[in-house]
Design an enzyme around this catalytic site. Sequence first.
Site, PDB file in Angstrom:
ATOM      1  N   HIS A  67      94.097  15.365 -31.878  1.00 18.63           N
ATOM      2  CA  HIS A  67      94.108  15.017 -33.300  1.00 18.63           C
ATOM      3  C   HIS A  67      94.059  16.261 -34.173  1.00 18.63           C
ATOM      4  CE1 HIS A  67      89.964  15.473 -32.162  1.00 18.63           C
ATOM      5  NE2 HIS A  67      89.594  15.535 -33.426  1.00 18.63           N
ATOM      6  N   LYS A  72      90.416  22.892 -27.594  1.00 17.09           N
ATOM      7  CA  LYS A  72      89.498  24.004 -27.343  1.00 17.09           C
ATOM      8  C   LYS A  72      88.509  23.654 -26.250  1.00 17.09           C
ATOM      9  CE  LYS A  72      88.029  28.064 -28.767  1.00 17.09           C
ATOM     10  NZ  LYS A  72      87.857  28.420 -27.340  1.00 17.09           N
ATOM     11  N   LYS A  96      81.996  17.288 -29.380  1.00 18.50           N
ATOM     12  CA  LYS A  96      81.153  18.317 -30.019  1.00 18.50           C
ATOM     13  C   LYS A  96      81.889  19.000 -31.170  1.00 18.50           C
ATOM     14  CE  LYS A  96      80.437  20.810 -26.120  1.00 18.50           C
ATOM     15  NZ  LYS A  96      80.017  21.812 -25.161  1.00 18.50           N
ATOM     16  N   LYS A 108      89.395  21.403 -21.424  1.00 21.99           N
ATOM     17  CA  LYS A 108      88.541  22.152 -20.491  1.00 21.99           C
ATOM     18  C   LYS A 108      89.361  22.527 -19.277  1.00 21.99           C
ATOM     19  CE  LYS A 108      84.116  23.272 -20.205  1.00 21.99           C
ATOM     20  NZ  LYS A 108      83.162  23.355 -21.317  1.00 21.99           N
ATOM     21  N   SER A 365      83.198  30.387 -31.428  1.00 27.76           N
ATOM     22  CA  SER A 365      84.590  30.543 -30.963  1.00 27.76           C
ATOM     23  C   SER A 365      85.553  30.291 -32.124  1.00 27.76           C
ATOM     24  CB  SER A 365      84.908  29.543 -29.855  1.00 27.76           C
ATOM     25  OG  SER A 365      84.465  30.023 -28.614  1.00 27.76           O
TER      26      SER A 365
HETATM   27  N1  GLU Z   1      82.341  26.428 -22.713  1.00 25.62           N
HETATM   28  C1  GLU Z   1      81.654  26.295 -23.950  1.00 25.62           C
HETATM   29  C2  GLU Z   1      81.249  24.858 -24.180  1.00 25.62           C
HETATM   30  O1  GLU Z   1      81.089  24.090 -23.253  1.00 25.62           O
HETATM   31  C3  GLU Z   1      82.401  26.933 -25.108  1.00 25.62           C
HETATM   32  C4  GLU Z   1      83.727  26.348 -25.448  1.00 25.62           C
HETATM   33  C5  GLU Z   1      84.497  27.130 -26.488  1.00 25.62           C
HETATM   34  O2  GLU Z   1      83.955  28.028 -27.093  1.00 25.62           O
HETATM   35  O3  GLU Z   1      85.680  26.831 -26.658  1.00 25.62           O
HETATM   36  O4  GLU Z   1      80.989  24.444 -25.275  1.00 25.62           O
END
Ligand code: GLU
Length: 473
Positions: A67, A72, A96, A108, A365
């Site tokens: 969306h 990320k 999140k 991921k 990030s």
């Molecule tokens: N791996 C981290 C998380 O689980 C960071 C992810 C990110 O910064 O894109 O939130």
Amino acid sequence: MSATHEEKSFRENVNLTFDIAAATLDIPDGLAYYIKGVNNVYQVRFPVKINGRMESFIGWRAVHTEHKLPAKGGIRFSPLVSQDEVEALAALMSYKCALVNVPFSGSKGGLVVDPKQHDADTMERITRRFAFELIRKDYINPAINVPAPDMGTGAREMAWIASTYAAQKPDDINHLGCVTGKPVTQGGIRGRTEATGRGVVFGLREFFRHPEDVKQARLEGKLEGKNIIVQGLGNVGYYAAKILQEEDGAKIVAIIEWDGAITNPQGFNIEDVAEYKKHQGGIKDYPRGNYIADGASVLEHECDILIPAAMEGVINARNAVHVKAKLIAEAANGPVTFDAEAILKEKGVVMIPDIYLNAGGVVVSYFEWIKNLSHIRFGRMTRRWEEAQNELLLDAMQSSGRPVSDDIAIQLKQGASELELVRSGLDDSMREAFQQLRELYWLNDKVHSYRIAAMALAIEKIALSYREMGVYP
Ligand code: GLU
């Protein structure tokens, strides 16, 4: 608890929470069903020659929602990573990001590899090859999909990924934005390494600003003097514990690691333990604490706050009934299973959920990605100007007979550095998100936990995004 309860996969655990949260909202079933599912997963196998032998590796990059782009989320290197785990983690990323108002969707990656088994040169070749495969299919791209560190990866791997991308796409002027969590000298941002751990602390501080919420956890006061158990002294656990001890005066009374646990009722000096761990590889035989070989049993010790900061499923239907913490602060992704949650709630344990509490990493990030796209460090154009303005203000105060102490004058004069701006933006994001989720929790009768409140807010924001785009009438 029956065996079937324990057989739920990580994805099922996440989806069960999703279903409960979605049921509190007024969104059409079809839309909720669409949001819940993973949009696409790329599985890749590739060979790497190691000591003259060809070894095959398998990995995944899952995209949960689209969306908002880029999608990320981190890349995990672990011998145990699986497609189910990567999909669950991608979903958690979507939620999140939505919750803390980071304009990304969730993704991921995972590669089945044990980084401890290979030297740095081999890891570099494996990482670059994995990145090459993901870049070819746009699963790494500053506009479409942007990885970051996760378990088993860090700034070193992100630098290799960024360099692979730059070599493959030399004409992409935004190449540095293809990955976050890079070393500062390679386009990274100050404060990213500590971000998830510091975000956990900002989240806890905000919780402790609300006495009604604190009372629910059968606690009172502030973080100062609270007894805390931390599971996992990796990047997240280390920074959370260190900041809580050094800045908030909390007592870290137990640390659980892969090789056991150490306890000390007086509280540990985290820097000292971390230094020991760096040289010894673990915490066993740390001289200023009591060693307990069965580390997991320490999750059941008496404490005010338990911070699981390692991996999913550590508090489950088997041990939840024995957990004595009053507050569980989920610094890891998915450390408390769905079944455990029900047991803990029944016992009156309050949980601050992962999709809120560990969102600090992705918040910073986001700042790093913006820095990469704007090709300039935050504060570079304004810092000295701010200082000059502040000096004028100070002079005006002094000359109107309102002297300011030297200490305050020094602080007031300084323009904000990149690190200060990052921390301030992170603090603001964490405070605001908690205020939103606690409001929903207190005001909506259908919402019975912070976890459901956080998830409901996230789903609502994603649903709104799809609706506004016209995907759903
Ligand atoms: N791996 C981290 C998380 O689980 C960071 C992810 C990110 O910064 O894109 O939130």
